[in-house]
Design an enzyme around this catalytic site. Structure first.
Site, short mmCIF file in Angstrom:
data_model
loop_
_atom_site.label_atom_id
_atom_site.label_comp_id
_atom_site.label_asym_id
_atom_site.label_seq_id
_atom_site.Cartn_x
_atom_site.Cartn_y
_atom_site.Cartn_z
N SER A 1 28.36 24.04 70.58
CA SER A 1 27.13 23.95 71.23
C SER A 1 26.71 22.36 71.56
CB SER A 1 25.84 24.26 70.44
OG SER A 1 25.84 25.47 70.20
N GLY B 1 23.61 60.27 68.92
CA GLY B 1 24.72 60.02 68.33
C GLY B 1 25.94 59.68 69.30
N GLU C 1 29.23 30.54 77.12
CA GLU C 1 28.73 29.59 78.45
C GLU C 1 27.17 29.25 77.90
OE1 GLU C 1 29.26 30.90 82.33
OE2 GLU C 1 31.12 31.85 82.00
C1 LIG Z 1 34.54 35.63 73.74
C2 LIG Z 1 34.18 34.23 74.12
C3 LIG Z 1 34.57 33.53 75.18
C4 LIG Z 1 34.59 32.18 75.42
N1 LIG Z 1 35.20 31.48 76.42
C5 LIG Z 1 34.94 30.18 76.64
C6 LIG Z 1 35.47 29.60 77.73
O1 LIG Z 1 36.07 30.16 78.42
N2 LIG Z 1 35.68 28.16 77.57
C7 LIG Z 1 35.04 27.46 76.82
O2 LIG Z 1 35.13 26.13 76.59
N3 LIG Z 1 34.30 27.93 75.58
C8 LIG Z 1 34.08 29.37 75.46
N4 LIG Z 1 33.71 30.09 74.42
C9 LIG Z 1 32.90 29.06 73.50
C10 LIG Z 1 31.42 29.43 73.64
O3 LIG Z 1 30.88 28.80 74.75
C11 LIG Z 1 30.82 28.84 72.31
O4 LIG Z 1 31.15 29.75 71.13
C12 LIG Z 1 29.51 28.55 72.19
O5 LIG Z 1 29.28 27.42 73.22
C13 LIG Z 1 28.93 28.58 71.04
O6 LIG Z 1 29.55 27.20 70.13
P1 LIG Z 1 29.92 27.69 68.65
O7 LIG Z 1 30.73 28.80 68.82
O8 LIG Z 1 30.91 26.51 68.02
O9 LIG Z 1 28.85 27.74 67.88
P2 LIG Z 1 27.79 26.64 67.20
O10 LIG Z 1 27.61 25.80 68.25
O11 LIG Z 1 28.27 26.22 65.89
O12 LIG Z 1 26.24 27.29 66.99
C14 LIG Z 1 26.29 28.41 65.88
C15 LIG Z 1 24.93 28.57 65.95
O13 LIG Z 1 23.89 27.55 65.66
C16 LIG Z 1 23.07 27.36 67.04
N5 LIG Z 1 22.71 26.04 67.44
C17 LIG Z 1 23.82 25.09 67.31
N6 LIG Z 1 22.89 23.82 67.89
C18 LIG Z 1 21.86 24.12 67.87
C19 LIG Z 1 20.71 23.35 68.19
N7 LIG Z 1 20.94 21.85 68.42
N8 LIG Z 1 19.60 24.01 68.43
C20 LIG Z 1 19.29 25.14 68.17
N9 LIG Z 1 20.40 25.88 67.86
C21 LIG Z 1 21.60 25.55 67.65
C22 LIG Z 1 23.78 28.01 68.02
O14 LIG Z 1 22.82 28.43 69.06
C23 LIG Z 1 24.25 29.24 67.37
O15 LIG Z 1 23.44 30.40 66.99
C24 LIG Z 1 33.84 31.48 74.24
C25 LIG Z 1 33.13 32.11 73.12
C26 LIG Z 1 33.60 33.41 73.07
C27 LIG Z 1 33.25 34.10 71.64
#
Ligand SMILES: Cc1cc2nc3c(=O)[nH]c(=O)nc-3n(C[C@H](O)[C@H](O)[C@H](O)COP(=O)(O)OP(=O)(O)OC[C@H]3O[C@@H](n4cnc5c(N)ncnc54)[C@H](O)[C@@H]3O)c2cc1C
Length: 382
Positions: A132, A340, A363
């Site tokens: 994020s 089911g 995204e």
């Molecule tokens: C199947 C899949 C496909 C993907 N495809 C791509 C891709 O093509 N290219 C790419 O670049 N990325 C891709 N991603 C990455 C995706 O965009 C990230 O997983 C997402 O942005 C969240 O980042 P994170 O997983 O590190 O979660 P974190 O950022 O660690 O977040 C964990 C939790 O904390 C919350 N959180 C974090 N910061 C805050 C805040 N400031 N305020 C409130 N809540 C917060 C989040 O909302 C979440 O609920 C993909 C992910 C998956 C699972």
């Protein structure tokens, strides 16, 4: 349908509807089991021009506006979400950077092959330390003569195993924070580029997300996308641009679930009558229809604003958030209505239920969309 922009779009939409119904749907269970999209189906999608959905006509794409794109994405959403994600990640975040920020030479070099689907695009922002908080990138890019040398890694990158062209964000000036990030066009054959582990996921079978490694990866300076230091802003623009399209895909999936649920509720007999006769089932269906119609209006409203060149930061975040929430709520009710059968993998409902879950995460998570909306509200009210 008031939202269809022209007769051409209506015709194109009908051909996508037929393709989904007669070609992709019959293969959906097979895709789910084998975790692979049949090459025959990908070839047909390429022949229809679907890989060039976001690319202007002069570079071989369909050259349609956001309203038209959403109409096609909505139809694509009505089938296997893994298949839809392969196309969506290529036509959305995978190619929009070059379309919007690329210079003429970059567009000429990359877009025609991406429009035909000969070359597949991917978007590489996320890293273990930067989810994020995308400003916390650790991948670096150091200029050496007429090249940049990239070091670091990415993860969860959709389409990575099949992609040829990546939009990659890396830090060129660590002292400048978000303004020290630059975006690059990186080809999979550049020296020092390596594909890592392919992730096992809850759903979206057939669409693969993987790690990327850059070990002294050499990228020609001419492959900087936009200006040095604009990479973070570019990434936000690329993500915002795709949000109405993603909502349209979720809209199509939710509509498909309502269609299946209406049919099932009228056919399934319990206590001597169709379960549709139970008021609570009618209320579930009414709530699903209300959610879907709200999402439809908002999706095409935001798409129309994009086509008119209006600023849509708040609205794009709203439609992304609404799309993922509506899809999840509708999928949950569809499972409940099916009882089911809704939980059994031989039938498609549980697949949509699992696939809906990612919409709140990729995204930009739902929480981050709310942060964007609140920040925009603060500006409006100050
Ligand atoms: C199947 C899949 C496909 C993907 N495809 C791509 C891709 O093509 N290219 C790419 O670049 N990325 C891709 N991603 C990455 C995706 O965009 C990230 O997983 C997402 O942005 C969240 O980042 P994170 O997983 O590190 O979660 P974190 O950022 O660690 O977040 C964990 C939790 O904390 C919350 N959180 C974090 N910061 C805050 C805040 N400031 N305020 C409130 N809540 C917060 C989040 O909302 C979440 O609920 C993909 C992910 C998956 C699972």
């Amino acid at each position: 349908m008031i939202f269809e922009s022209s007769e051409d779009i209506a015709l194109l939409r009908q051909s996508v509807r037929d393709f989904v119904e007669y070609e992709v749907e019959p293969a959906a269970m097979d895709i789910e089991e084998k975790d692979e999209i049949p090459s025959r189906i990908l070839s047909m999608a390429k022949e229809m021009g679907l890989f060039g959905l976001s690319i202007p006509e002069e570079y071989g794409g369909l050259g349609i506006g956001m309203v038209g794109k959403c109409a096609l994405y909505e139809e694509l959403g009505k089938t296997h979400n893994g298949f839809t994600t392969v196309i969506g990640a290529h036509t959305g975040i995978g190619s929009v950077g070059i379309v919007e920020m690329g210079n003429e030479a970059q567009k000429q070099k990359y877009l025609p092959a991406m429009a035909s689907g000969e070359k597949i695009g991917a978007f590489a922002l996320t890293e273990p330390s930067a989810g994020s908080n995308a400003t916390n990138l650790k991948t670096t890019a150091v200029r050496k003569g007429d090249k940049y040398v990239l070091n670091g890694s990415k993860h969860y990158i959709t389409n990575a195993p099949i992609a040829d062209v990546f939009t990659v964000m890396a830090v060129t000036d660590p002292a400048k924070g978000a303004k020290g990030i630059t975006s690059f066009i990186v080809e999979k054959d550049f020296p020092g580029f390596q594909l890592g582990k392919i992730e096992k996921k809850m759903g979206l079978r057939g669409s693969h997300s993987a790690e990327l490694f850059f070990e002294d990866c050499e990228v020609p300076a001419e492959n900087v996308l936009g200006q040095e230091g604009q990479g973070y802003v570019n990434a936000l623009k690329i993500l915002a641009n795709g949000r109405a399209g993603l909502a349209a895909r979720n809209l199509g999936s939710a509509q498909k679930l309502l269609d299946m649920s209406m049919k099932y509720a009228q056919e399934r007999i319990q206590f001597g009558k169709p379960i549709f006769e139970q008021q609570i089932i009618q209320h579930y269906l009414a709530e699903m229809a209300l959610d879907i119609e709200s999402l439809r209006w908002m999706t095409y409203r935001v798409a129309g604003m994009v086509d008119q060149g209006m600023k849509v930061i708040k609205e794009a975040a709203m439609v992304k958030l609404l799309g993922s929430e509506v899809y999840s709520r509708v999928a949950d009710k569809a499972v409940q209505i099916h009882g089911g059968i809704g939980y059994i993998s031989e039938f498609p409902i549980e697949r949509y239920y699992r696939d809906a879950r990612i919409a709140k995460i990729y995204e930009g998570t739902s929480e981050i969309q709310k942060n964007i909306i609140a920040a925009q509200l603060k500006q409006e009210y100050s």
